[in-house]
Enzyme design. Structure first.
Site, mmCIF file in Angstrom:
data_model
loop_
_atom_site.group_PDB
_atom_site.id
_atom_site.type_symbol
_atom_site.label_atom_id
_atom_site.label_comp_id
_atom_site.label_asym_id
_atom_site.label_seq_id
_atom_site.Cartn_x
_atom_site.Cartn_y
_atom_site.Cartn_z
ATOM 1 N N CYS A 1 -4.407 -3.042 3.945
ATOM 2 C CA CYS A 1 -4.081 -2.702 5.209
ATOM 3 C C CYS A 1 -5.173 -3.008 5.978
ATOM 4 O O CYS A 1 -5.275 -4.364 6.395
ATOM 5 C CB CYS A 1 -4.168 -1.050 5.255
ATOM 6 S SG CYS A 1 -3.650 -0.547 6.677
ATOM 7 N N GLU B 1 0.897 -1.335 -0.125
ATOM 8 C CA GLU B 1 0.015 -0.238 0.002
ATOM 9 C C GLU B 1 0.879 1.216 -0.075
ATOM 10 O O GLU B 1 2.045 1.116 0.454
ATOM 11 C CB GLU B 1 -0.846 -0.089 1.251
ATOM 12 C CG GLU B 1 -1.822 1.079 1.458
ATOM 13 C CD GLU B 1 -2.383 1.290 2.881
ATOM 14 O OE1 GLU B 1 -3.477 1.738 2.761
ATOM 15 O OE2 GLU B 1 -1.818 0.638 3.740
ATOM 16 N N LYS C 1 -10.302 0.039 -2.255
ATOM 17 C CA LYS C 1 -10.310 -0.368 -0.896
ATOM 18 C C LYS C 1 -11.909 -0.168 -0.709
ATOM 19 O O LYS C 1 -12.183 0.814 -0.849
ATOM 20 C CB LYS C 1 -9.351 0.464 0.014
ATOM 21 C CG LYS C 1 -9.337 0.052 1.255
ATOM 22 C CD LYS C 1 -8.510 0.821 2.171
ATOM 23 C CE LYS C 1 -8.314 0.314 3.702
ATOM 24 N NZ LYS C 1 -7.407 1.081 4.593
#
Length: 520
Positions: free
Chosen positions: A377, A264, A323
């Protein structure tokens, strides 16, 4: 029945419970203290009644979350850190309120075993509540995520993370029953507590499947110029670090390499709007000669940003995964104007928007193509997102990619805590995980939770592994949310049963125990 501990003893037990839970997580990794923490909190709250139970649970929750989540305030200050820790501790307080209120009534009615079951069922329901509320929840520091090195971790394959949390809490309840048996000199309760502990630990001897074909995969941990919130102040330097790391990896890559993964935020320069960044990424992908997954930030939609995984294959525009669950109060601020009144840190958060589609990247390989499943994440901590991602592979050979950026948390336990979550997910879904961070820790996790190629923190490293590719649907995948639903329903039934009892004004002392002797 046994009298509740006096308040000072109860407060001490609650604080010790929280500290024991904290020490069970990385970096301390004393996983066996998690059941001890559950037992201590249960001893303090089980017959405490509702209001006192809430107070004790809140105290224990603060003793747990304040040190465990200390990484959340390392660069943004103490107010956000303590606000998050207090919010999470409130869920422990509410759980203890329910356990204390219902437990006192059930024990008074002679239903001691039913009262004990409030503890593990309460933990599952409480973790579900704080994993989904508010703003989508924050499922960090669940009991299951402290157990990556524990025999109990194997239960994730059958019952997921909630099942592991239940097992940890059940082991703690067994310790509580054992303690009651010792104090009351009742060997039957001692034996029962020991049997529960032994049966749970025996789950570690169950062999987890790790068979399947392997393919060569690489990752690049490029590192950043400096830790902190301004890690990307030199965005080009971060991108260049990952390009140089990929060139070094290309020099030693095997001929059958199939995929390279960047973390990321590897490119916070939007490659769709910056020709130079786009050219650099495409050039290094061509040199690697295999698909490259890049964690990037895009300046879109208008007035906002997207946190994405880009899949470069050398042919046409890269595929993307956006995301699905941006982190509230980090990647975006709900009600920003309101929270700005309390802290200027509200303006440090981004303005990211959520995606709408699960990502599946098709990777060509000598043994046949396979699916690479991107997870960005904190998404790795959400049960439903991970289950949906694996399901999207549609029965194909696949592996999970966890791309993360830990630079904003400095030299704290956050990186290791997140890596431990990836290990539980690997067992839960029977998939290998490629966990790659900008600054570490990174590594490969096998379907049984074992680790290879683990890197250091704030280092520039590259890894090449041969993860197993699997296509099974684990029992946990099939059960879905059923373990949480069943546990919550059982808890509700026990509370309903307790509510049918007449209000108990005072707990009747157990003549076998001195009046001033605490439970724990």
């Amino acid at each position: 029945m046994r009298t509740p501990p006096r308040l000072p003893a109860s407060l001490l037990a609650a604080v010790l419970a929280g500290l024991a839970l904290w020490l069970s997580f990385p970096d301390h990794d004393l996983w066996w203290l998690a059941p001890v923490g559950v037992a201590l909190l249960g001893a303090a709250t089980l017959t405490a009644g509702g209001p006192r139970g809430f107070l004790l649970g809140l105290v224990g929750g603060l003793a747990f979350f304040v040190p465990t989540l200390s990484w959340s305030g390392v660069y943004v200050g103490e107010l956000p850190w303590f606000a998050l820790a207090t919010l999470e501790a409130l869920y422990i307080g509410l759980m203890s309120l329910v356990v204390g209120w219902a437990g006192r009534r059930l024990v008074a009615a002679g239903h001691r075993r039913a009262a004990l079951m409030l503890v593990p069922l309460g933990w599952v329901a409480q973790e579900w509540a704080r994993s989904t509320t508010p703003y989508g929840g924050f499922p960090w520091a669940r009991l299951a995520f402290s157990q990556a090195d524990s025999p109990l971790s194997h239960l994730a394959r059958w019952f997921g993370a909630p099942g592991v949390s239940f097992a940890v809490a059940l082991a703690g309840t067994g310790l509580l029953a054992l303690g009651w048996g010792v104090l009351a000199r009742r060997p039957g309760r001692v034996v029962a507590g020991l049997v529960v502990a032994v049966l749970l630990l025996a789950s570690g001897f169950i062999q987890l499947p790790t068979d399947g074909r392997t393919e060569a995969v690489g990752f690049v941990q490029g590192n950043v110029p400096q830790a902190g919130l301004d890690f990307n102040a030199q965005r080009r330097a971060v991108l260049d670090n990952h390009v140089r790391g990929s060139e070094a990896l290309a020099d030693r890559a095997p001929d059958d390499l199939t995929l390279v993964v960047w973390p990321e935020n590897a490119s916070d320069i939007d490659p769709f709007r910056n020709a130079d960044a786009n050219a650099e990424i495409r050039a290094v992908q061509e040199r690697l000669g295999v698909p490259l997954v890049v964690g990037a930030v895009l300046a879109e939609p208008v007035g906002a940003n997207s946190n994405v995984s880009l899949f470069y294959t050398g042919a046409g525009e890269p595929q993307r995964y956006t995301k699905l669950h941006p982190v509230p109060f980090a990647e975006y601020i709900p009600h920003r104007a309101f929270f700005r009144v309390f802290t200027s840190a509200a303006d440090l958060a981004g303005n990211f928007v959520a995606g709408s589609t699960i990502g599946v990247f098709d990777v060509p390989a000598p043994g046949g193509s396979y699916a690479a499943l991107p997870t960005i994440c904190f998404e790795v901590a959400y049960d439903g997102l991970m289950r949906d991602s694996v399901a999207a592979a549609d029965g194909r050979d696949s592996l999970i990619m966890v791309q993360t950026n830990n630079a904003t948390f400095g030299y704290t336990a956050e990186s290791e805590q997140q890596f431990a979550i990836s290990r539980i997910r690997a067992i839960e879904h029977g998939r290998s995980v490629v966990h790659v961070s900008t600054v570490g820790v990174s590594g490969f996790v096998a379907p049984d939770g074992t680790v290879t190629g683990k890197t250091g923190l704030f280092t520039a490293e590259q890894g090449i592994g041969r993860p197993v590719l699997r296509n099974e649907e684990t029992p946990s995948d099939r059960f879905g949310d059923a373990p949480v639903v069943v546990a919550t329903a059982l808890l509700a039934l026990l509370v309903l049963a307790a509510s049918r009892r007449r209000r108990v004004g005072r707990v009747t002392p157990d003549p076998s125990t001195p009046e001033d002797r605490p439970v724990a």
